[in-house]
Design a protein around this motif. Sequence first.
Motif, PDB file in Angstrom:
ATOM      1  N   UNK A 185       0.806  -1.039   0.013  1.00  8.72           N
ATOM      2  CA  UNK A 185       0.251   0.226  -0.142  1.00  8.72           C
ATOM      3  C   UNK A 185       0.890   0.984  -0.074  1.00  8.72           C
ATOM      4  N   UNK A 186       0.181   2.551  -0.905  1.00  2.00           N
ATOM      5  CA  UNK A 186       1.106   3.511  -0.354  1.00  2.00           C
ATOM      6  C   UNK A 186       0.903   4.266   1.012  1.00  2.00           C
ATOM      7  N   UNK A 187       1.966   4.797   0.918  1.00  2.22           N
ATOM      8  CA  UNK A 187       1.880   5.034   2.439  1.00  2.22           C
ATOM      9  C   UNK A 187       1.707   6.565   1.932  1.00  2.22           C
ATOM     10  N   UNK A 188       0.784   6.971   3.725  1.00  2.00           N
ATOM     11  CA  UNK A 188       0.348   8.055   3.258  1.00  2.00           C
ATOM     12  C   UNK A 188       1.388   9.399   4.201  1.00  2.00           C
ATOM     13  N   UNK A 189       0.990  10.620   3.944  1.00  2.00           N
ATOM     14  CA  UNK A 189       1.967  11.498   3.797  1.00  2.00           C
ATOM     15  C   UNK A 189       1.579  11.484   5.584  1.00  2.00           C
ATOM     16  N   UNK A 190       2.540  11.851   6.402  1.00  2.89           N
ATOM     17  CA  UNK A 190       2.014  11.926   8.056  1.00  2.89           C
ATOM     18  C   UNK A 190       1.314  13.605   8.338  1.00  2.89           C
ATOM     19  N   UNK A 191       0.156  13.582   9.056  1.00  3.53           N
ATOM     20  CA  UNK A 191      -0.485  14.710   9.000  1.00  3.53           C
ATOM     21  C   UNK A 191       0.043  15.936  10.290  1.00  3.53           C
ATOM     22  N   UNK A 192       0.443  16.736  10.117  1.00  7.47           N
ATOM     23  CA  UNK A 192       1.344  17.865  10.850  1.00  7.47           C
ATOM     24  C   UNK A 192       0.731  17.821  12.275  1.00  7.47           C
ATOM     25  N   UNK A 193       2.150  17.304  13.851  1.00  7.13           N
ATOM     26  CA  UNK A 193       1.394  17.250  15.179  1.00  7.13           C
ATOM     27  C   UNK A 193       0.927  18.741  15.293  1.00  7.13           C
ATOM     28  N   UNK A 194       1.304  19.538  15.156  1.00  9.97           N
ATOM     29  CA  UNK A 194       0.939  21.229  15.641  1.00  9.97           C
ATOM     30  C   UNK A 194      -0.296  21.540  14.350  1.00  9.97           C
TER      31      UNK A 194
ATOM     32  N   UNK B 260       3.797  27.797  14.563  1.00 11.12           N
ATOM     33  CA  UNK B 260       3.710  27.628  15.708  1.00 11.12           C
ATOM     34  C   UNK B 260       4.293  26.057  16.113  1.00 11.12           C
ATOM     35  N   UNK B 261       5.442  26.779  17.604  1.00  9.29           N
ATOM     36  CA  UNK B 261       6.564  24.788  18.340  1.00  9.29           C
ATOM     37  C   UNK B 261       5.722  24.711  19.416  1.00  9.29           C
ATOM     38  N   UNK B 262       6.636  23.824  19.926  1.00 11.37           N
ATOM     39  CA  UNK B 262       5.830  23.714  21.452  1.00 11.37           C
ATOM     40  C   UNK B 262       7.818  23.918  21.302  1.00 11.37           C
ATOM     41  N   UNK B 263       7.804  22.770  23.030  1.00  9.74           N
ATOM     42  CA  UNK B 263       8.623  22.557  24.196  1.00  9.74           C
ATOM     43  C   UNK B 263       9.467  21.343  22.895  1.00  9.74           C
ATOM     44  N   UNK B 264       8.925  20.437  22.810  1.00 13.22           N
ATOM     45  CA  UNK B 264       9.356  19.054  22.319  1.00 13.22           C
ATOM     46  C   UNK B 264      10.068  19.383  20.145  1.00 13.22           C
ATOM     47  N   UNK B 265       9.919  20.520  20.191  1.00 12.79           N
ATOM     48  CA  UNK B 265      10.167  21.417  18.692  1.00 12.79           C
ATOM     49  C   UNK B 265       9.264  20.286  17.488  1.00 12.79           C
ATOM     50  N   UNK B 266       7.901  20.095  17.619  1.00  7.42           N
ATOM     51  CA  UNK B 266       7.058  19.893  17.012  1.00  7.42           C
ATOM     52  C   UNK B 266       6.525  21.255  16.435  1.00  7.42           C
ATOM     53  N   UNK B 267       6.268  21.019  14.652  1.00  3.78           N
ATOM     54  CA  UNK B 267       5.649  22.806  14.428  1.00  3.78           C
ATOM     55  C   UNK B 267       4.670  21.835  13.536  1.00  3.78           C
ATOM     56  N   UNK B 268       3.908  23.000  13.188  1.00  2.00           N
ATOM     57  CA  UNK B 268       2.992  23.655  12.229  1.00  2.00           C
ATOM     58  C   UNK B 268       2.718  24.774  12.322  1.00  2.00           C
ATOM     59  N   UNK B 269       2.317  25.248  10.372  1.00  6.77           N
ATOM     60  CA  UNK B 269       2.239  26.102  10.078  1.00  6.77           C
ATOM     61  C   UNK B 269       1.257  26.289   9.251  1.00  6.77           C
ATOM     62  N   UNK B 270       0.349  27.771   8.773  1.00  8.70           N
ATOM     63  CA  UNK B 270      -0.742  28.453   7.918  1.00  8.70           C
ATOM     64  C   UNK B 270       0.245  29.449   6.639  1.00  8.70           C
ATOM     65  N   UNK B 271      -0.133  29.500   6.148  1.00  2.00           N
ATOM     66  CA  UNK B 271       0.168  30.392   5.293  1.00  2.00           C
ATOM     67  C   UNK B 271      -1.049  31.770   4.999  1.00  2.00           C
TER      68      UNK B 271
END
Length: 258
Positions: free
Chosen positions: A24-33, A93-104
């Motif tokens: 199966x094709x591997x789906x792109x992981x959703x952003x953590x944030x 946006x980022x948290x103390x664990x280094x996880x990030x998410x963004x929007x334009x």
Amino acid sequence: MTSIKKRTTAALTATILATTLAIPATAAEAPTIRVSSYKGSSLEVGERSGLIIGPSGTNYTVTSSDPDMVAVEQVLTFWVAVAKAEGTAEITASNSAGERGSMTLTVGAAADSAPLEVPASGDSASLVDNMAIRQEMIRLINQTRKDNGVSELSVNDALMNAAQACSNRRYTWHHAPEESKAAVDAGYPYGFGDNLTVFTGTADAAQRAVDNWINSPGHFETMIDPRCDCIGVGVTQHDGITYCYMFVGIPNSVNFYA
């Protein structure tokens, strides 16, 4: 022997092909944030929009790729995007664990906006109309708060104007974006709670409005909310119908439409 080899090779090739096709094709992981904006991804110059960042309950650091286009401000535990100039900027946006998410966010030119006060074509079109009814309504609301063990509220001119502007529009149900914008346009920068009631007749308007809110659990809770520290009310009477608004200011909160 050669025929056997050919058949074996063909079988192996078919097996490999089948195995390959079955992977199966591997789906792109959703952003953590997750990052989004209350007003969407497009703003006008001068607009402010609260940012929605999840999961909730976490402290985030928020930055803009171009603060000259879109700046970010922290208000209490919330973040707000401020459109400064036309263009685009990535909000991260980022948290103390280094996880990030963004929007334009894309910023366009500011459109000409209508004035706050939308005159009704009936009996009450001014922000200072029906003041005697409004003062009596405030007295009754403060008495209700006092009877329920919470402090009385001081009158806030900005909320008085916002509430009257909304009642002048003769709404029969809540219009959250318009109500929030009315508060900001009138000069109240924080979050607030509001009640609306509409009824036939104009007599004893203040008492009837407050009684309606007392008899509705959700409206009653808003009226006696201990977080509130100020109040504004609006009353419009038109064609025998009374429209009443109550705005109560909550200073330690954010108006996400601001």
